[in-house]
Enzyme design. Structure first.
Site, PDB file in Angstrom:
ATOM      1  N   ASP A   1       2.413  -4.497   5.792  1.00  0.00           N
ATOM      2  CA  ASP A   1       3.375  -4.636   4.694  1.00  0.00           C
ATOM      3  C   ASP A   1       4.629  -3.814   4.923  1.00  0.00           C
ATOM      4  OD1 ASP A   1       2.024  -2.204   4.256  1.00  0.00           O
ATOM      5  OD2 ASP A   1       2.353  -2.305   2.096  1.00  0.00           O
TER       6      ASP A   1
ATOM      7  N   SER B   1      -2.011  -3.795   2.410  1.00  0.00           N
ATOM      8  CA  SER B   1      -1.382  -2.989   3.439  1.00  0.00           C
ATOM      9  C   SER B   1      -2.107  -3.126   4.775  1.00  0.00           C
ATOM     10  CB  SER B   1      -1.307  -1.533   2.986  1.00  0.00           C
ATOM     11  OG  SER B   1      -0.533  -0.758   3.872  1.00  0.00           O
TER      12      SER B   1
ATOM     13  N   ARG C   1      -7.626  -2.226  -5.079  1.00  0.00           N
ATOM     14  CA  ARG C   1      -7.824  -2.737  -3.728  1.00  0.00           C
ATOM     15  C   ARG C   1      -9.302  -3.012  -3.518  1.00  0.00           C
ATOM     16  NH1 ARG C   1      -4.769  -0.119   1.338  1.00  0.00           N
ATOM     17  NH2 ARG C   1      -3.054  -0.597  -0.073  1.00  0.00           N
TER      18      ARG C   1
ATOM     19  N   LYS D   1       7.158   5.410   0.580  1.00  0.00           N
ATOM     20  CA  LYS D   1       7.224   5.292   2.041  1.00  0.00           C
ATOM     21  C   LYS D   1       7.865   3.957   2.422  1.00  0.00           C
ATOM     22  CE  LYS D   1       2.255   4.143   2.346  1.00  0.00           C
ATOM     23  NZ  LYS D   1       1.807   4.538   1.001  1.00  0.00           N
TER      24      LYS D   1
ATOM     25  N   ASP E   1       5.447  -0.644   5.257  1.00  0.00           N
ATOM     26  CA  ASP E   1       5.829   0.596   4.576  1.00  0.00           C
ATOM     27  C   ASP E   1       5.494   1.833   5.414  1.00  0.00           C
ATOM     28  OD1 ASP E   1       3.073   0.634   4.256  1.00  0.00           O
ATOM     29  OD2 ASP E   1       3.119   1.044   2.105  1.00  0.00           O
TER      30      ASP E   1
ATOM     31  N   THR F   1      -1.795  15.044  -1.912  1.00  0.00           N
ATOM     32  CA  THR F   1      -1.898  13.952  -0.955  1.00  0.00           C
ATOM     33  C   THR F   1      -1.564  12.617  -1.609  1.00  0.00           C
ATOM     34  OG1 THR F   1      -3.643  15.155   0.198  1.00  0.00           O
ATOM     35  CG2 THR F   1      -3.432  12.829   0.687  1.00  0.00           C
TER      36      THR F   1
ATOM     37  N   ASP G   1       3.123  -1.249   9.887  1.00  0.00           N
ATOM     38  CA  ASP G   1       1.862  -1.811   9.428  1.00  0.00           C
ATOM     39  C   ASP G   1       2.148  -3.147   8.734  1.00  0.00           C
ATOM     40  OD1 ASP G   1       3.024  -0.748   7.150  1.00  0.00           O
ATOM     41  OD2 ASP G   1       1.149  -0.044   6.295  1.00  0.00           O
TER      42      ASP G   1
END
Length: 637
Positions: free
Chosen positions: A356, A179, A71, A466, A358, A428, A354
């Site tokens: 995209d 995203s 990203r 998600k 997810d 996480t 959001d």
């Protein structure tokens, strides 16, 4: 997907202009090629051209794999998201897949699934679609079959790529999206053959293949291949120039929604709409200028729900994200347009995906007071978990299981202890949550929820990642049930607090530009008790400590080794206190932040005000004692 650590790469060019020219020579995108060469032509006479090239082409550095992939900003050069980076990345990824196939002696046809969203930098002719077309061409050049998902009149949402990767038995899935990042960013999200985001050691293996010299150099003239395809499709309305498979995309989308319908998630709450004596909640939905609207509409049809009202100004895909500077539903002010629309149209609830689709955010306007409540990710996860346990546990003979990231609230864990279902903490990120869900299922559990506090939820067993669309349907059914009982979501949340105790959080971060400070803080916790782990912070007695640095430590296990993976580069410390407070600390690997997550659990019957008061008092003592912000030069955000 978080940002990415830069990766050192040996380069033979010693001069800035040589590095830029070599890049331009390999770049299949004529626009970015010309942009770079124009800067090179001005390098000796214009300081701004030289400065920009220095930013775009630093010596021996390139974008690296972060959480699940790449990203960065859409820009030329080894640190940006652009055509050549996609070529190099996909070449390395394809070779990694082939090496894995040979190692396992499988010998089957290798398949890749690729999806894309609407992001674009028109000035540089870089878009998610154009990068997806290149990805498809490269996979096929490597000898792999590649299915490019394309809805023709819309875009696929990220969860469909995860679903399709596992459903088709593909080797890898790729989604071109950034995203909820700012508009000029883009990304390359990678799923492995289990439908989960990539994680160690696969991410490092892929990164090593990408940086092999044979994969850094384009195998073919991809620019000419694209030009030929465009010429062959002149006059066609097909924006994917014959490279996509809309028929297969439609089939997979149908299977995705059929899987939701048959998963047990649809509980028939729409039947309540036929009953008199209550006012069902009116829902406003925003796609946040992303691709989620048609998927949300079909979700409501799958759950047989009353249609929502779409926030018109944010409904259609808009790469400029006109009404939000940061299209993240969690950001302050991001829901302002949706809540204004809701008030004007008599809506009780705002559901926001959001860009995209997810993730899912939830806000509610109280009918009595007219005040708004924006739910935290932990509150949404807790409400969903309790609902899924109450409704889906009766439909199976298997033991029920759920999981959440370790920095999420402990409330769902407390509910699990009370109600008797299995709960696990994960590291996480959904690459860890999804892999734990898959493992639990392989062990015979009915794993029906994984969530993280950053409004990411995997409901049921449809996708191991998600999914904001599935969560949207489940949350709306839940709202029907709650409102039918003459409550609202806020009052329902309070009922859960009354039963299981108040859980109040104080999360935040300090700006920390010196990585050595984080190590200093962790060392203080490790050695602050005469060379051993601390036993007390101020007046608060420590009940247990888990250290996910290297070599790792957990005072609650028999061998003192933690059950979660450890990391030297991304350590995390969890301290549980005797008064019910839990404090967690970690340094961001991609930003100059030292993050803290502090939560206080109150006993049932103790008011939220009392728990909050104690939390803030404990937080002040814990942060000041352990972090010493002033002496360590930490600036509170």
């Amino acid at each position: 997907m978080a940002g990415n650590e830069e990766r050192n790469v040996d380069m033979t060019e010693t001069s800035l202009s040589d590095r830029a020219r070599r890049w331009a020579h390999m770049d299949p995108n004529p626009t970015t090629k010309e942009y770079v060469l124009a800067l090179v032509s001005r390098i000796d006479r214009e300081e701004d051209a030289k400065s920009e090239l220095q930013l775009l082409f630093p010596r021996d550095r390139r974008i690296g794999f972060g959480t699940a992939g790449l990203r960065s900003k859409m820009s030329p050069g080894p640190l940006g998201m652009n055509d050549l980076i996609i070529v190099q990345t996909t070449q390395g990824l394809a070779r990694c897949c082939q090496a894995q196939n040979e190692k396992c002696a499988v010998g089957k046809e290798l398949v890749a699934v690729v999806g894309f969203d609407h992001r674009a930098n028109t000035s540089l002719d870089i878009s998610s679609r154009s990068l997806a077309l290149l990805t498809k061409i490269v996979f096929e050049e490597a000898g792999m079959k590649c299915i490019l998902l394309d809805c023709v009149d819309s875009f696929v949402h990220t969860p469909l790529v995860a679903f399709a990767t596992k459903r088709l038995g593909a080797s890898v899935g790729c989604m071109i999206t950034a995203s909820h990042n700012p508009k000029l960013d883009n990304g390359f999200k990678v799923y492995w053959n289990d439908g989960c985001q990539i994680r160690p050691p696969v991410d490092e293996q892929i990164a090593n293949f990408i940086t092999k010299q044979e994969n850094l150099t384009p195998w073919s003239d991809y620019g000419s291949i694209l030009s030929k395809k465009r010429k062959e499709n002149e006059g066609s309305t097909d924006l994917c120039i014959g490279l996509s498979d809309p028929i297969e995309t439609t089939r997979l989308a149908n299977e995705y929604f059929e899987s939701i319908k048959s998963s047990g998630l649809v509980t028939g709450q729409s039947a309540l709409l036929g009953e008199e004596g209550w006012n069902p909640p009116v829902v406003a939905h925003t796609a946040m200028h992303g691709i989620g609207n048609p998927w949300a509409v079909r979700c409501y049809a799958t759950f047989d729900l009353r249609p929502f009202l779409s926030v018109p100004i944010q409904e259609k895909p808009d790469p400029a994200f006109t009404t939000v500077s940061f299209p993240n539903p969690e950001e302050k002010g991001a829901l302002d347009h949706a809540m204004k629309f809701a008030e004007e149209n008599g809506c009780d609830l705002v559901f926001a995906n959001d860009p995209d689709a997810d993730r899912l955010a939830v806000a509610e306007k109280c009918r009595e007071s007219g005040t708004w409540n924006v739910f935290t990710g932990d509150q949404i996860g807790t409400i969903l978990g309790h609902w899924l346990w109450s409704n889906m546990s009766k439909k199976t003979d298997k033991p029920v299981a759920m999981c959440a990231s370790t920095v999420s609230s402990s409330m769902l864990s407390a509910i699990a202890k009370t109600e008797g279902f299995h709960f696990e903490e994960t590291l996480t990120g959904f690459k860890w949550i999804g892999s734990v869900l898959n493992r639990l299922r392989s062990e015979g559990y009915y794993a029906i929820l994984g969530y993280e506090e950053a409004i990411g939820f995997a409901c049921g067993e449809v996708v191991s990642d998600k999914d904001g669309i599935t969560a949207l349907g489940v949350m709306t059914e839940l709202a029907y049930s709650v409102y039918r009982r003459e409550l609202n979501l806020s009052k329902h949340m309070q009922c859960l607090y009354d039963k299981y105790g108040e859980f109040v959080s104080n999360n935040g971060y300090f700006i920390c530009h010196n990585p050595a400070i984080a190590h200093k803080i962790f060392d203080k916790i490790r050695k602050g008790n005469g060379g051993s782990y601390i036993k007390k912070v101020g007046e608060y007695m420590v009940e247990s400590i888990r250290d996910l640095g290297v070599p790792g430590y957990d005072s609650t296990t028999r061998d003192k080794n933690p059950q979660l993976p450890t990391s030297a580069s991304s350590p995390m410390m969890t301290i549980r206190f005797a008064n019910g407070c839990v404090a967690q600390f970690r340094a961001s690997g991609t930003e100059p932040k030292f993050k803290y997550y502090i939560e206080m659990q109150g006993q049932p019957g103790v008011s939220r005000e009392e728990v909050t008061k104690e939390l803030m008092r404990a937080s002040s003592i814990i942060l000041e004692t352990l972090l010493e912000p002033d002496s360590n030069g930490l600036a509170k955000y």
